[in-house]
Each structure stands twice: as structure tokens, then as C-alpha cells.
Design an enzyme around this catalytic site. Structure first.
Site, short mmCIF file in Angstrom:
data_model
loop_
_atom_site.label_atom_id
_atom_site.label_comp_id
_atom_site.label_asym_id
_atom_site.label_seq_id
_atom_site.Cartn_x
_atom_site.Cartn_y
_atom_site.Cartn_z
N TYR A 264 -36.44 -5.84 9.37
CA TYR A 264 -36.99 -4.30 8.38
C TYR A 264 -37.74 -5.00 6.97
O TYR A 264 -37.41 -6.16 6.70
CB TYR A 264 -36.29 -3.39 7.70
CG TYR A 264 -35.06 -4.07 7.13
CD1 TYR A 264 -35.27 -3.45 5.94
CD2 TYR A 264 -33.67 -4.59 7.13
CE1 TYR A 264 -34.03 -4.51 4.65
CE2 TYR A 264 -32.70 -4.85 6.95
CZ TYR A 264 -33.07 -4.67 5.72
OH TYR A 264 -31.26 -4.98 4.54
N CYS A 265 -38.94 -4.45 6.63
CA CYS A 265 -38.46 -4.70 4.61
C CYS A 265 -39.49 -3.32 4.03
O CYS A 265 -39.19 -2.03 5.05
CB CYS A 265 -40.34 -5.54 5.11
SG CYS A 265 -41.20 -4.60 6.27
N THR A 266 -39.80 -2.89 3.17
CA THR A 266 -40.60 -1.75 2.70
C THR A 266 -41.19 -0.89 3.10
O THR A 266 -40.29 0.32 3.54
CB THR A 266 -41.27 -2.27 1.02
OG1 THR A 266 -40.70 -3.37 1.20
CG2 THR A 266 -41.70 -0.86 0.33
N ILE B 209 -38.24 0.85 5.22
CA ILE B 209 -37.46 1.72 4.96
C ILE B 209 -38.00 2.77 4.30
O ILE B 209 -37.35 3.33 3.99
CB ILE B 209 -36.87 0.73 4.14
CG1 ILE B 209 -36.68 -0.50 4.24
CG2 ILE B 209 -35.63 1.35 2.84
CD1 ILE B 209 -36.06 -1.87 3.36
#
Length: 459
Positions: free
Chosen positions: A325-327, A355
Site C-alpha cells: 500500500y501507499c498514499t 490509503i
């Protein structure tokens, strides 16, 4: 044979200047014609050479018109006298071919160097005549975060369009354009950002973008100091040529609900019985103030370090299922592709929309703390958890500010109490620099020295 060029019949040549019976050739064309005449003469003489050769490989005789010649000068004189008309025809044919080749190359050069007509980028800029400047500049605002991978053949045109679009709508922010797509983060009024979304989605290259692909948060034009639109090699800087590691090889995209179930299942098991790794592929200062429970958060400062991190920790991922996952999802596209290229994982999956989208569905889910953002807000929140603490005391604190040392660009977590006592730098070294007249390199501080560039992790 006479050397007087006008005696040669060149009425069938393609050049307009050479269509007269006795044309006046330019100095350059005379040189070309002389070259063609000598070439035709040499080729004709060579065709009369017998196959018989001496020990040195030299022909012994030439045969022409029923006669045999043993000296080069004899065959030359015979050809010049007896085959003048044939030589003229050969010369003309060779010259025509040379001229045709030259004209073709010139036309190709002109095609390659022609200045293209400027593209009217206003075709993709919305009409705002029915909206006042006050509506575009004042009122409730928001920040948009989006990306789209697609083939962009002329990124400079897209760049010019984006700049014109943002300026007309009074938007600030950052937009990266590359041949692999676009990555944008812009802020403005709600009226302006709605128009921006419509304009981007109406462009033929980005028509596959859905409205939900634009992540929104409270903010506005004040969240960015200016507008920066540019053409780059990558829309997210991983440091690897997109042709080598492409977004087309990315992992499986999981909707927030499916990702939530995966994390829930992971948390229900202990580490020893799980074959799944929850990988945060953001930078250390991002995961420091907010992350998923029981994640692996690499202590790296830039996303361009991520490939080296994977290489150094390959055994960590061997035979594992990796949830990334990332931003907003963009770093996972290339990051998962790179991890998959190593062929060590059972499976690689990624959170669709990042996210940002997860928090829209699960504000009180398994992600705790703040979400770091790359603008002057530094962070946005959906829950009240504070998972980090002040750099100088144990107080819970998660509001970043820039290090006060002019030579440093690090972010620092310093609570109000510590800031009042002068602790405004990222470390004691930078704190000491503020009273020194000696110039320092911005990376020369304890924060950088104490952290390995590429860490080796274990789980």
C-alpha cells in the site's frame, strides 16, 4: 570521349533545372556528373575483364568487340572511342539515380525538421464565461490527488494544456507528465476542482479515468506555494526506466473492502503462522506518523531507494504473499511490478486507490494515525490516534515542520513545549549549525548519518 558536359543528353532528368537539352549545371552538379561519368566508365571497363588472373590477382586481359587487350590504356582508349553512346546512357542513368536519392533524402530531412503547427490546447480548457473569478478563487476548497497510466506520445502538449488549464482555474499544485501517463496533485476552490476533473476526463488520452479515481481532501490553493507542471521520464520517480519495469506488470489490485479483509485475516494470526507480509512502500517519515497495524515499513527516505531495498531484502519476500500500500496507489503500480520482476513472491497484491480510498471506506479501520501528504498541510487525519512522538521528549506529537536550519530540508516532530525551548531543528547537529557561520551541506546531520541508506529488515 569529350569532357564537354552539355554534349550529353540529359533531357529526362528529374530536376527542373536539368530538363533542357543543354542545361547550365551548377558547380556542385558538375562535380556529381563527372563522378557519375567516371563511375560508368570504370564499371563498363570492369565488365569486359576476363576471369583469368595472374598470381598477384591482376587480370591479364580484357575482351571487347572481338578483340583482346592486355594493357589498361588500350582498353580505355577502345571503350572511349567505340562505346561513347552507351557510356552516355550509363552516365545519365547513374546521375538520375543519384539525383533521385538526393531529392528523397532532402524531402525526408524536411519532413523530420519541419516545425509543427502549434496545438491549440484551449480545445480542452473549459469555458468559464458563466463563472465569476470570485467563484473560482473564493469559497470552499479542496485538494485533488490522481494519476493515470496511459501512452502519451506528446507529453509536452499535455504539459502545456495542464498549465493553461490550471492557470485558468486558479489552481496551484504539482503535475508530472511523462510518456507513461500523468500524476497530479492540485488545490483550489470546489468549483474550480470540479471543472478540472471534468476537463481531464474529457481529454481523449484520459477518458478511462473515473470520477472516483480523483481522491479529494479538505484544502485549497493555499496548500501549495505555486503551480509546477513539467515533463519527466517517470510520473513517480522510482529511478528505473518505465520500459524496463512497466506499470503493466503491476500486482493484483484489491478494492479497500478486500484489502481490509486481508489485513483482518493477517492480524488474526501470529507472525510465525502467516505467509503474508503487509508492506508499506512509502518513505520513513510518512509511515512514522501513520500506518497499518503490523506492517513492514522500510526505513527509506526516497521511493527511488525502494528497488535497492527489495534487492537487499529478497529473502524476506521469498515464498510470501505481499500486500502493498501507499498514499494514493501510484507507487504501488511500479513498486509491485519491480517486486514481481524478482520472481520470489507467491503473490503480490496492492491497495487500489491507496490509503486515501481506504480511509474513505474505513476511517476507523486498521490504518492508524495521520496520512502524510506532499503539500504544506503535511498530514490529514480520519481518526484521532497519534502514533508518533516528539523528537525531544516522549510527548505524543505528529505535526511536522521543516527543520529550522537553513541548510537542511528534513522534517521534524517537535511539540510546542520543546519548540518554546528552542528545539526547532531535526537534530542537535542542525541545531548547532544555526549559530555557525560555516556553510553546511543539507545532508550533513545526525538524521542522515544514523540511518542506513538501504536498511536490511527482518520479520
Amino acid at each position: 570521349m569529350s569532357d564537354d558536359i552539355p554534349l550529353i543528353n540529359i533531357d529526362n532528368l528529374t530536376s527542373n533545372e536539368l530538363k533542357q537539352e543543354r542545361p547550365a549545371l551548377s558547380a556542385t552538379l558538375r562535380k556529381y556528373y563527372t563522378y557519375c561519368r567516371r563511375r560508368a566508365f570504370a564499371t563498363f571497363v570492369a565488365s569486359k575483364r576476363d576471369a583469368c588472373e595472374d598470381k598477384a590477382g591482376r587480370p591479364l586481359v580484357w575482351s571487347c568487340c572481338g578483340q583482346t587487350y592486355t594493357e589498361p590504356s588500350f582498353i580505355h582508349k577502345h571503350v572511349a572511342a567505340a562505346h561513347e553512346s552507351e557510356l552516355k546512357q550509363r552516365t545519365k542513368t547513374t546521375f538520375n539515380h543519384l539525383l533521385s536519392q538526393m531529392e528523397s533524402e532532402e524531402a525526408q530531412f524536411k519532413t523530420q525538421t519541419v516545425v509543427k503547427e502549434p496545438v491549440d490546447v484551449t480545445l480542452w480548457v473549459p469555458d468559464t464565461s458563466h463563472i465569476t473569478d470570485e467563484q473560482l478563487q473564493k469559497g470552499p476548497g479542496q485538494v485533488l490527488l490522481y494519476y493515470h497510466y496511459s501512452q502519451v506520445t506528446e507529453p509536452h502538449i499535455i504539459c502545456a494544456w495542464q498549465k493553461a488549464l490550471c492557470e485558468k482555474l486558479h489552481l496551484t499544485g504539482k503535475v508530472r507528465v511523462a510518456t507513461e501517463g500523468i500524476n497530479g496533485m492540485v488545490g483550489g476552490t470546489k468549483v474550480a476542482t470540479d471543472l478540472y476533473i471534468t476537463a481531464v476526463r474529457s481529454h481523449p488520452i484520459f477518458k478511462a479515468l473515473e470520477h472516483e479515481d480523483f481522491k479529494t481532501s479538505d484544502g485549497g490553493a493555499e496548500c501549495f506555494s505555486d503551480l509546477r507542471v513539467g515533463v519527466h521520464k517517470e510520473i513517480v520517480p522510482m529511478g528505473i526506466d518505465p520500459k524496463v519495469v512497466s506499470y503493466t506488470q503491476a500486482g493484483v489490485h484489491l478494492e479497500p473492502e478486500a484489502f481490509h479483509r486481508e489485513v483482518e485475516d493477517l492480524l488474526s494470526k501470529d507472525n510465525s503462522s502467516s505467509d503474508t507480509i503487509l508492506l508499506d512502500c512509502r518513505n520513513f517519515y510518512e509511515s512514522k506518523i501513520g500506518h497499518f497495524s503490523r506492517c513492514l515499513a522500510p526505513n527509506i527516505r526516497k521511493f527511488s531507494y525502494f528497488p535497492d531495498y527489495v534487492d537487499k531484502n529478497l529473502e524476506l519476500f521469498r515464498d510470501k504473499r505481499v500486500l502493498m500500500y501507499c498514499t494514493g496507489g501510484i507507487r504501488c503500480e511500479r513498486g509491485s511490478a519491480y517486486l514481481r520482476s524478482k520472481d520470489v513472491c507467491k503473490d503480490v497484491l496492492q491497495l487500489k486507490g491507496g490509503i486515501h480510498k481506504y480511509l474513505e471506506r474505513f476511517p476507523e479501520g486498521f490504518y492508524r494515525g495521520k496520512l502524510f501528504v506532499f503539500d504544506e498541510r503535511y498530514a490529514i487525519s480520519s481518526n484521532s490516534d497519534i502514533i508518533s512522538e516528539c523528537r525531544y521528549c516522549p510527548s505524543p506529537w505528529d505535526q511536522y515542520q521543516l527543520c529550522s536550519s537553513p541548510s537542511c530540508c528534513q522534517l521534524v516532530l517537535s511539540c510546542p513545549t520543546c519548540r518554546q525551548t528552542g528545539h526547532t531543528s531535526c537534530c542537535p547537529t542542525c541545531q548547532a549549525k544555526q549559530s555557525s557561520a560555516t556553510p553546511f551541506h543539507r545532508e550533513e546531520c545526525e538524521c542522515t548519518d544514523e540511518r542506513p541508506r538501504i536498511p536490511q529488515d527482518s520479520i
